[in-house]
Scaffold this motif. Structure first.
Motif, PDB file in Angstrom:
ATOM      1  N   LEU A  77      67.586  42.876  54.618  1.00  0.00           N
ATOM      2  CA  LEU A  77      67.227  44.045  54.667  1.00  0.00           C
ATOM      3  C   LEU A  77      66.250  44.306  55.683  1.00  0.00           C
ATOM      4  O   LEU A  77      66.031  45.174  56.424  1.00  0.00           O
ATOM      5  CB  LEU A  77      66.583  44.777  53.296  1.00  0.00           C
ATOM      6  N   ILE A  78      65.547  43.171  55.720  1.00  0.00           N
ATOM      7  CA  ILE A  78      64.265  43.219  56.795  1.00  0.00           C
ATOM      8  C   ILE A  78      64.831  43.191  58.265  1.00  0.00           C
ATOM      9  O   ILE A  78      64.296  43.791  59.082  1.00  0.00           O
ATOM     10  CB  ILE A  78      63.095  42.374  56.610  1.00  0.00           C
ATOM     11  N   TYR A  79      65.802  42.343  58.168  1.00  0.00           N
ATOM     12  CA  TYR A  79      66.415  42.244  59.706  1.00  0.00           C
ATOM     13  C   TYR A  79      67.105  43.600  60.368  1.00  0.00           C
ATOM     14  O   TYR A  79      67.140  43.667  61.376  1.00  0.00           O
ATOM     15  CB  TYR A  79      67.488  41.037  59.674  1.00  0.00           C
ATOM     16  N   LEU A  80      67.564  44.170  59.231  1.00  0.00           N
ATOM     17  CA  LEU A  80      68.065  45.363  59.627  1.00  0.00           C
ATOM     18  C   LEU A  80      67.344  46.476  60.185  1.00  0.00           C
ATOM     19  O   LEU A  80      67.550  47.115  61.367  1.00  0.00           O
ATOM     20  CB  LEU A  80      68.947  45.979  58.551  1.00  0.00           C
ATOM     21  N   ASP A  81      66.123  46.500  59.743  1.00  0.00           N
ATOM     22  CA  ASP A  81      65.093  47.437  60.386  1.00  0.00           C
ATOM     23  C   ASP A  81      64.250  46.749  61.233  1.00  0.00           C
ATOM     24  O   ASP A  81      63.433  47.384  62.324  1.00  0.00           O
ATOM     25  CB  ASP A  81      64.028  47.802  59.222  1.00  0.00           C
ATOM     26  N   ALA A  82      64.162  45.453  61.561  1.00  0.00           N
ATOM     27  CA  ALA A  82      63.278  44.730  62.538  1.00  0.00           C
ATOM     28  C   ALA A  82      63.349  45.501  63.872  1.00  0.00           C
ATOM     29  O   ALA A  82      62.439  45.557  64.558  1.00  0.00           O
ATOM     30  CB  ALA A  82      63.723  43.165  62.493  1.00  0.00           C
ATOM     31  N   PRO A  83      64.606  45.592  64.641  1.00  0.00           N
ATOM     32  CA  PRO A  83      64.422  46.238  66.178  1.00  0.00           C
ATOM     33  C   PRO A  83      63.761  47.591  65.820  1.00  0.00           C
ATOM     34  O   PRO A  83      62.952  47.789  66.877  1.00  0.00           O
ATOM     35  CB  PRO A  83      65.736  46.490  66.218  1.00  0.00           C
ATOM     36  N   GLY A  84      63.587  48.333  65.012  1.00  0.00           N
ATOM     37  CA  GLY A  84      62.978  49.683  64.985  1.00  0.00           C
ATOM     38  C   GLY A  84      61.374  49.407  64.694  1.00  0.00           C
ATOM     39  O   GLY A  84      60.598  50.331  65.089  1.00  0.00           O
ATOM     40  N   TYR A  85      60.985  48.170  64.148  1.00  0.00           N
ATOM     41  CA  TYR A  85      59.657  47.821  64.358  1.00  0.00           C
ATOM     42  C   TYR A  85      58.869  46.973  65.580  1.00  0.00           C
ATOM     43  O   TYR A  85      58.136  46.897  65.560  1.00  0.00           O
ATOM     44  CB  TYR A  85      59.137  46.912  63.254  1.00  0.00           C
TER      45      TYR A  85
END
Length: 159
Positions: A77-85
């Motif tokens: 789940l963290i990897y999915l949002d990582a680019p946006g962060y």
């Protein structure tokens, strides 16, 4: 590349990590930083504040990478949002190696990222020489929004 190893304690707050990121990224000897979560303790809710804070404290020309383990099952789940962060690279493992608490497999996040039309053209997989032969990394262009912001709503509801 220098690691900011994630831990949970009264000292390990955003200020702790941002100060170290600022100091390390200012060094001409450091090419990049990565957040390393060897215990798999980083949650999607914690990542929402930690990763953007570290990215903001870093020199803008230096990349931020993420390396998290699936110990408690939240790294995907963290990897999915990582680019946006602001993460430019996530470190994954090939499916054959994903039978324990290793990094997320390349298959699951890749399918989710590529489901988005804008991600389809921008996500590329490389085999870095600095990691084991079974590891892979995903590299993203800077400032690309996350495709999976809705997934964290489920984690917030149960937190």
């Amino acid at each position: 590349i220098c690691a900011l190893t994630y831990s949970i304690s009264p000292v390990h707050d955003d200020a702790h990590y941002t100060e170290r990121a600022r100091i390390l990224s200012a060094s001409p000897d450091v090419d990049a930083l990565y957040i390393k979560d060897p215990g798999g303790l980083l949650t999607p809710i914690r990542a929402q504040t930690l990763i953007p804070a570290v990215r903001a404290a870093m020199a803008p020309e230096k990349p931020l990478e993420l390396h998290a383990h699936c110990t408690i099952g939240l790294a995907d789940l963290i990897y999915l949002d990582a680019p946006g962060y602001g993460v430019s690279t996530v470190q994954c493992a090939t499916a054959a190696a994903c039978t324990s608490t290793i990094e997320p497999t390349t298959r699951w996040p890749r399918r989710r990222w590529r489901a988005s039309t804008s991600r389809r053209a921008s996500c590329r997989v490389t085999a870095p020489q600095t990691t084991s032969p079974c590891s892979r990394v995903f590299v993203f262009p800077p400032n690309e929004p996350s495709r999976a912001a809705g997934l964290n709503r489920h984690c917030k509801a149960s937190a």
